[in-house]
Write an enzyme that holds these catalytic residues in place. Sequence first.
Site, PDB file in Angstrom:
ATOM      1  N   ASP A 185       0.843  -1.203   0.000  1.00  0.00           N
ATOM      2  CA  ASP A 185       0.000   0.000   0.000  1.00  0.00           C
ATOM      3  C   ASP A 185       0.879   1.253   0.000  1.00  0.00           C
ATOM      4  OD1 ASP A 185       0.871  -0.095   2.613  1.00  0.00           O
ATOM      5  OD2 ASP A 185      -1.114   0.149   3.521  1.00  0.00           O
ATOM      6  N   SER A 186       2.207   1.065   0.019  1.00  0.00           N
ATOM      7  CA  SER A 186       3.135   2.171  -0.244  1.00  0.00           C
ATOM      8  C   SER A 186       2.853   2.774  -1.615  1.00  0.00           C
ATOM      9  CB  SER A 186       4.587   1.683  -0.157  1.00  0.00           C
ATOM     10  OG  SER A 186       4.768   0.511  -0.925  1.00  0.00           O
ATOM     11  N   ASP A 237      -1.289  -6.241  -0.405  1.00  0.00           N
ATOM     12  CA  ASP A 237      -1.286  -5.554   0.893  1.00  0.00           C
ATOM     13  C   ASP A 237      -2.678  -5.003   1.163  1.00  0.00           C
ATOM     14  OD1 ASP A 237      -0.121  -4.577   3.171  1.00  0.00           O
ATOM     15  OD2 ASP A 237       1.059  -3.024   2.169  1.00  0.00           O
ATOM     16  N   LYS A 290      -1.140  -9.372   2.977  1.00  0.00           N
ATOM     17  CA  LYS A 290      -0.409  -8.870   4.147  1.00  0.00           C
ATOM     18  C   LYS A 290      -1.345  -7.976   4.953  1.00  0.00           C
ATOM     19  CE  LYS A 290       2.897  -5.531   3.964  1.00  0.00           C
ATOM     20  NZ  LYS A 290       2.308  -4.520   4.860  1.00  0.00           N
ATOM     21  N   GLU A 302      -1.377  -5.461   8.576  1.00  0.00           N
ATOM     22  CA  GLU A 302      -0.576  -4.837   9.625  1.00  0.00           C
ATOM     23  C   GLU A 302      -1.180  -5.121  10.996  1.00  0.00           C
ATOM     24  OE1 GLU A 302      -0.023  -0.639   8.922  1.00  0.00           O
ATOM     25  OE2 GLU A 302       0.829  -0.970   6.921  1.00  0.00           O
ATOM     26  N   GLU A 362       9.215  -3.887  10.577  1.00  0.00           N
ATOM     27  CA  GLU A 362       9.620  -2.598   9.998  1.00  0.00           C
ATOM     28  C   GLU A 362      10.128  -1.652  11.077  1.00  0.00           C
ATOM     29  OE1 GLU A 362       6.858  -0.880   7.201  1.00  0.00           O
ATOM     30  OE2 GLU A 362       7.967   1.014   7.136  1.00  0.00           O
TER      31      GLU A 362
HETATM   32  O1  KIV Z   1       3.484  -1.081   1.643  1.00  0.00           O
HETATM   33  C1  KIV Z   1       4.653  -1.496   1.648  1.00  0.00           C
HETATM   34  O2  KIV Z   1       5.421  -1.289   0.699  1.00  0.00           O
HETATM   35  C2  KIV Z   1       5.105  -2.230   2.808  1.00  0.00           C
HETATM   36  C3  KIV Z   1       6.541  -2.569   2.912  1.00  0.00           C
HETATM   37  C4  KIV Z   1       7.337  -1.371   3.237  1.00  0.00           C
HETATM   38  C5  KIV Z   1       6.777  -3.669   3.863  1.00  0.00           C
HETATM   39  O3  KIV Z   1       4.312  -2.514   3.649  1.00  0.00           O
END
Ligand code: KIV
Length: 280
Positions: free
Chosen positions: A44-45, A83, A113, A115, A180
């Site tokens: 989600d970056s 994510d 993924k 969090e 992280e």
């Molecule tokens: O969203 C992302 O890119 C991440 C990584 C930094 C682990 O969660």
Amino acid sequence: MPTTIQTFAEKKRRGEKLAVITAYDALTAAMVHAAGIDAILVGDSAAMVFAGYESTLPITMDEMLYHTRCVVRGAKGAFVIGDMPFMSYQAGHDDAVSNAGRFLKEGGANAVKIEGDDPALVARLVHAGIPVMGHLGLTPQSVNAFGGFRAQGKTEASAAAILKSAIALDQAGCFSIVLECVPSPLAAEISRSIGAATIGIGAGPDCDGQVSVINDVLGLSTGYLPRHAKRYASFYDDGLSAVRSHIDEIRSHAFPAPEHEVGAHAPQRSKPASESSPAS
Ligand code: KIV
């Protein structure tokens, strides 16, 4: 050999480091897959490095699914982790299971993924056949709760809480956990204490693998490089000078040159009526 969740366990057991990287589009996904990456995280970056937001919070399920489909199309056979964006799993487990399912069903991802510390949700997802990567430490979706993008686990109490969460997520069935921005000794202790493969970002060298944001690796950003990141190329600077050269050549009439023109037969001039042969 294509990556599976078993690959994460086997590589951890053999002490071989796992290399994970983010991608958000088909071409970049093809490139990182061709380079031999173990897994691609559609992070989600994307909200920050692709869409230009200040945090990861605004990106939606539909946008994340779009990025996931692009990556899956570009990197056939790659292990792709979707994510789950902010508020796609925090409001309730039923909602979370159906959103996670969309990553596999509509996005073509192999895993999701999430969090934070919700082992009951992990167990439900795993039970539904959805492999889960956890994410502890600096979890960017909690930026407002943390008061900024701050490293976590620096006090004894906070380190103990992160270790406890990692053990709970491992027991709930996570195949892997991202750590992280936590101190390296804490990441090392977690890596020794759990069966799931730890994937570090700003968590030192003793994790079972590392994950990086592709834009940091390629130098595809305008300025800020996080302390934990390493730049291996200068895509932004190279792109800037390429486009500047292109603009200069257009303005100086150097582009397009004859070799860039479309080849064509000389158009046939139609004869004036006076020259045409009479109809027989
Ligand atoms: O969203 C992302 O890119 C991440 C990584 C930094 C682990 O969660």
